[in-house]
Design an enzyme around this catalytic site. Sequence first.
Site, PDB file in Angstrom:
ATOM      1  N   HIS A   1      11.642  -9.190   0.846  1.00 28.40           N
ATOM      2  CA  HIS A   1      10.901  -7.945   0.980  1.00 28.40           C
ATOM      3  C   HIS A   1      12.397  -7.138   0.713  1.00 28.40           C
ATOM      4  CE1 HIS A   1       9.145  -3.688   1.161  1.00 28.40           C
ATOM      5  NE2 HIS A   1       7.879  -4.798   0.520  1.00 28.40           N
ATOM      6  N   ASP A  40       0.993  -1.140  -0.111  1.00 27.87           N
ATOM      7  CA  ASP A  40      -0.286   0.288  -0.171  1.00 27.87           C
ATOM      8  C   ASP A  40       0.962   1.189  -0.008  1.00 27.87           C
ATOM      9  OD1 ASP A  40       1.218   0.359   3.130  1.00 27.87           O
ATOM     10  OD2 ASP A  40      -1.334   0.605   3.521  1.00 27.87           O
ATOM     11  N   PHE A  78       6.324   1.846  -4.169  1.00 29.08           N
ATOM     12  CA  PHE A  78       8.017   1.842  -3.512  1.00 29.08           C
ATOM     13  C   PHE A  78       8.851   4.029  -3.947  1.00 29.08           C
ATOM     14  CE2 PHE A  78       7.761  -2.636  -3.693  1.00 29.08           C
ATOM     15  CZ  PHE A  78       8.586  -3.055  -2.851  1.00 29.08           C
TER      16      PHE A  78
END
Length: 224
Positions: free
Chosen positions: A189, A67, A80
């Site tokens: 991640h 999000d 990002f």
Amino acid sequence: MAAVQIESSWGEALADEFSKPYFGQIVSFLKAEKAAGKVIYPKGSDIFNAFNYTPFDAVKVVIIGQDPYHNPHQANGLCFSVSEGVPPPPSLVNMYKEIKDDLGLPIPATGDLSKWARQGVLLLNATLTVEAHKPNSHSDIGWQTFTDAVIRKVAEEKKHVVFLLWGKFAQGKAALINADHHLILKAAHPSPFSAYNGFFGCKHFSKTNEFLHANKLQTIDWSL
């Protein structure tokens, strides 16, 4: 149909979604929150920037985020990414470190990833809005129904797209993608909490370009 300002090829590709009740409910929710004085990021004109920068026909790579950034001046509609003049957040800094190690490119000063988006990198957050200072606050208002439809549409109607799935959340979207037609690359991640668990050293940026080149598609210039 809810009135949506979105690039025309996406407007056509997603017309069915915009006419469904859930999408109208998203619009109604956002209007009500703003009327109640809530601060929502990104600003309304930036919500669909991922699509406006990267037309449907141009999509070659999909990066999936969760999000938008929830602090002031950060969210700009591209996952990002932050706008020019805003310091790159930690996950993006780690992406730059991997690009440097993978491709030998210098670490940029900017956090604006629109150059990638203009080359066919769809920078897609699964949830397209957030309340200020409240991460994941809009994760259950319907956006994921919409963005899952986006991923399916790309996977079903295009070929030779690279999907970069970083972290458990993004990797959950692999079920929407036919791996026979596309390249799915998975890693940890890039967050400082997990980057050392397999994001660093994944070489996803060079692997992406190798796949695009092998399929006679223009590679991505990852420099900024």
